[in-house]
Design a protein around this motif. Structure first.
Motif, PDB file in Angstrom:
ATOM      1  N   ARG A  18       9.124  12.310   2.101  1.00 17.70           N
ATOM      2  CA  ARG A  18       9.886  11.471   3.108  1.00 17.70           C
ATOM      3  C   ARG A  18      11.325  11.692   3.078  1.00 17.70           C
ATOM      4  O   ARG A  18      11.956  11.794   2.091  1.00 17.70           O
ATOM      5  CB  ARG A  18       9.832  10.076   3.126  1.00 17.70           C
ATOM      6  CG  ARG A  18      10.336   8.952   4.042  1.00 17.70           C
ATOM      7  CD  ARG A  18      10.149   7.764   3.748  1.00 17.70           C
ATOM      8  NE  ARG A  18       8.925   7.145   3.884  1.00 17.70           N
ATOM      9  CZ  ARG A  18       8.040   6.888   2.892  1.00 17.70           C
ATOM     10  NH1 ARG A  18       8.588   6.968   1.665  1.00 17.70           N
ATOM     11  NH2 ARG A  18       6.675   6.414   2.973  1.00 17.70           N
ATOM     12  N   SER A  43       5.388  17.520  16.677  1.00 18.80           N
ATOM     13  CA  SER A  43       4.551  16.733  16.749  1.00 18.80           C
ATOM     14  C   SER A  43       3.718  17.284  17.840  1.00 18.80           C
ATOM     15  O   SER A  43       2.411  17.175  17.722  1.00 18.80           O
ATOM     16  CB  SER A  43       4.861  15.111  16.997  1.00 18.80           C
ATOM     17  OG  SER A  43       5.414  14.970  15.847  1.00 18.80           O
ATOM     18  N   PRO A  48       1.023  16.961  11.971  1.00 22.61           N
ATOM     19  CA  PRO A  48       1.146  15.399  11.956  1.00 22.61           C
ATOM     20  C   PRO A  48       2.366  14.747  11.085  1.00 22.61           C
ATOM     21  O   PRO A  48       2.308  14.736   9.865  1.00 22.61           O
ATOM     22  CB  PRO A  48      -0.020  15.373  11.062  1.00 22.61           C
ATOM     23  CG  PRO A  48      -0.544  16.348  10.344  1.00 22.61           C
ATOM     24  CD  PRO A  48       0.197  17.527  10.901  1.00 22.61           C
ATOM     25  N   CYS A  50       4.744  11.922  10.488  1.00 24.92           N
ATOM     26  CA  CYS A  50       4.599  10.400  10.497  1.00 24.92           C
ATOM     27  C   CYS A  50       6.084   9.683  10.504  1.00 24.92           C
ATOM     28  O   CYS A  50       6.859  10.115   9.630  1.00 24.92           O
ATOM     29  CB  CYS A  50       3.740   9.796   9.558  1.00 24.92           C
ATOM     30  SG  CYS A  50       2.109  10.345   9.437  1.00 24.92           S
ATOM     31  N   ASP A  52       8.130   6.404   9.426  1.00 23.85           N
ATOM     32  CA  ASP A  52       8.145   5.178   8.906  1.00 23.85           C
ATOM     33  C   ASP A  52       9.535   4.613   9.222  1.00 23.85           C
ATOM     34  O   ASP A  52      10.567   4.926   8.861  1.00 23.85           O
ATOM     35  CB  ASP A  52       7.909   5.351   7.259  1.00 23.85           C
ATOM     36  CG  ASP A  52       6.598   6.089   6.890  1.00 23.85           C
ATOM     37  OD1 ASP A  52       5.579   5.848   7.771  1.00 23.85           O
ATOM     38  OD2 ASP A  52       6.555   6.582   6.105  1.00 23.85           O
ATOM     39  N   TYR A  59      10.815  10.385   7.921  1.00 23.94           N
ATOM     40  CA  TYR A  59       9.931  11.160   8.283  1.00 23.94           C
ATOM     41  C   TYR A  59       9.244  11.908   7.153  1.00 23.94           C
ATOM     42  O   TYR A  59       9.772  12.077   6.058  1.00 23.94           O
ATOM     43  CB  TYR A  59      10.205  12.281   9.328  1.00 23.94           C
ATOM     44  CG  TYR A  59      10.906  11.784  10.543  1.00 23.94           C
ATOM     45  CD1 TYR A  59      10.187  11.593  11.698  1.00 23.94           C
ATOM     46  CD2 TYR A  59      12.323  11.691  10.697  1.00 23.94           C
ATOM     47  CE1 TYR A  59      10.816  10.905  12.663  1.00 23.94           C
ATOM     48  CE2 TYR A  59      13.187  11.145  11.989  1.00 23.94           C
ATOM     49  CZ  TYR A  59      12.172  10.929  12.777  1.00 23.94           C
ATOM     50  OH  TYR A  59      12.840  10.518  14.103  1.00 23.94           O
ATOM     51  N   ARG A  60       7.968  11.809   7.272  1.00 21.86           N
ATOM     52  CA  ARG A  60       6.878  12.658   6.361  1.00 21.86           C
ATOM     53  C   ARG A  60       5.601  13.165   7.003  1.00 21.86           C
ATOM     54  O   ARG A  60       5.476  12.866   8.249  1.00 21.86           O
ATOM     55  CB  ARG A  60       6.425  11.425   5.188  1.00 21.86           C
ATOM     56  CG  ARG A  60       5.729  10.624   5.814  1.00 21.86           C
ATOM     57  CD  ARG A  60       5.227   9.436   4.840  1.00 21.86           C
ATOM     58  NE  ARG A  60       4.359   8.210   5.583  1.00 21.86           N
ATOM     59  CZ  ARG A  60       3.250   8.291   5.708  1.00 21.86           C
ATOM     60  NH1 ARG A  60       2.396   9.343   5.502  1.00 21.86           N
ATOM     61  NH2 ARG A  60       2.535   7.222   6.432  1.00 21.86           N
ATOM     62  N   MET A  62       1.685  13.725   7.279  1.00 17.40           N
ATOM     63  CA  MET A  62       0.314  12.918   6.882  1.00 17.40           C
ATOM     64  C   MET A  62      -0.169  13.497   5.569  1.00 17.40           C
ATOM     65  O   MET A  62      -0.072  14.745   5.048  1.00 17.40           O
ATOM     66  CB  MET A  62      -0.469  13.141   8.013  1.00 17.40           C
ATOM     67  CG  MET A  62      -2.013  12.389   7.488  1.00 17.40           C
ATOM     68  SD  MET A  62      -3.186  12.743   9.173  1.00 17.40           S
ATOM     69  CE  MET A  62      -2.430  12.124  10.339  1.00 17.40           C
TER      70      MET A  62
END
Length: 346
Positions: A18, A43, A48, A50, A52, A59-60, A62
């Motif tokens: 992250r 994206s 993928p 994600c 948060d 950002y991280r 999947m």
């Protein structure tokens, strides 16, 4: 290029987990808004990513996702030889390639090895330049390095201690020694008999028509010619530098000083004279009744030796040779007279 930046962003998320938008922007040297657009592009391409939210968000990727886009370009592979020296890599114009190559390598490693590599990077650092000395200005380093890569002849104006000269050279390699860059090159035409040429390790009358070394900070102008050249088949850069450095040391130390030194001065000799001093201390004789020790120290010319030995102060006495002892005595007498006179007058 944006594609390179998107790949670098993807590899950062894969290697570090992250990361916030400001952290990614700092790593990629772009604005936060650019990071937002790049995240949207990743994206949209099916990666993928994600997001948060919250104070510990960012950002991280999947869980379980790993990219296989870890092939190295030619420039990135070349830059790996400077992996421990980010400063010199940047001077050669390979800083961005080195950063990307490092990310690709970490991404290609198994998780446990990647974590180990990251810990090593966090705990070990190489700082090439010596202490208390500004780095040499090397504005022509990138141009010269390009000529080395592409084997192109150089026309170079160079500042020696005797004056300026112009040379046409076949650049064979670059050496970073103590934070100082040197070009190792072969003259297209034999140098004139006045000894003109390089003034770094390897230069000298016996090698005037051979390969020499040039300190890059003393390069005044450079022109890369279209003319290519073939490297000497038996030339080995590392072996050349080792031999030329040994030869320089032999030329530099012209004699030996026999000294009698105090315990304090004995500790200072390696500090002032480096490896030569350390060897002299290791071979020192037994202390006398006052604790002073006999030492035989390799020295340069008499004027240089006088300056170096005065650095040891009253903790060293020159026993020989007689001309060096007399020169030190004259220097000490001049200093005593100068400081004894009122108002700085002798």
């Amino acid at each position: 290029m944006r594609a390179d930046r998107l790949l670098a962003l993807l590899l950062l998320l894969q290697n570090r987990g992250r990361m916030t938008a400001p952290e990614l922007a700092a790593e990629l040297e772009v604005s936060v808004r650019t990071v937002y657009r790049d995240i949207e592009a990743l994206s949209a391409s099916g990666v993928p990513v994600c997001a948060d939210r919250g104070p510990v968000g960012g950002y991280r990727l999947m869980d379980g996702y790993r990219t296989r886009l870890t092939g190295l370009t030619r420039d990135e592979a070349d830059s790996l030889f400077l992996a421990g020296m980010p400063g010199p890599a940047a001077e050669l114009g390979l800083g961005a390639d080195l950063a990307t190559a490092r990310l690709k390598l970490l991404a290609a490693l198994p998780a446990e090895l990647g974590e180990r590599a990251q810990r090593i990077q966090e705990r070990f650092h190489l700082d090439a330049p010596g202490w208390f000395r500004d780095a040499d200005p090397v504005p022509w380093l990138g141009t010269i390095a390009d000529a080395v890569w592409r084997q192109r002849t150089l026309r170079m104006d160079y500042r020696r201690w005797r004056g300026e000269v112009r040379r046409e050279l076949r650049p064979l390699g670059l050496v970073l020694k103590g934070g100082i860059w040197y070009l190792v090159a072969q003259a297209v035409d034999p140098a004139p008999s006045d000894g003109a040429g390089g003034d770094a390790p390897g230069d000298g009358p016996a090698h005037r028509a051979e390969i020499r070394s040039y300190r890059i900070s003393r390069v005044l102008t450079v022109q890369v010619l279209d003319e290519g050249f073939a490297r000497p088949a038996d030339f080995d850069l590392a072996a050349y530098w080792q031999e030329s450095s040994r030869r320089l040391e032999e030329l530099r130390y012209q004699g030996q000083a026999r000294l009698r030194v105090s315990p304090r001065a004995l500790k200072l000799i390696p500090v002032k004279f480096g490896a030569i001093g350390a060897r002299a201390v290791a071979e020192a004789g037994e202390p006398d009744a006052d604790g002073w020790v006999p030492v035989v120290l390799p020295v340069e010319s008499v004027p240089v030796a006088v300056s170096d030995l005065l650095w040891l102060g009253g903790g060293a006495e020159v026993l020989g040779p007689p001309e060096l002892r007399a020169a030190v005595a004259r220097a000490v007498t001049e200093l005593a007279q100068r400081y004894a006179a009122p108002g700085g007058q002798v």
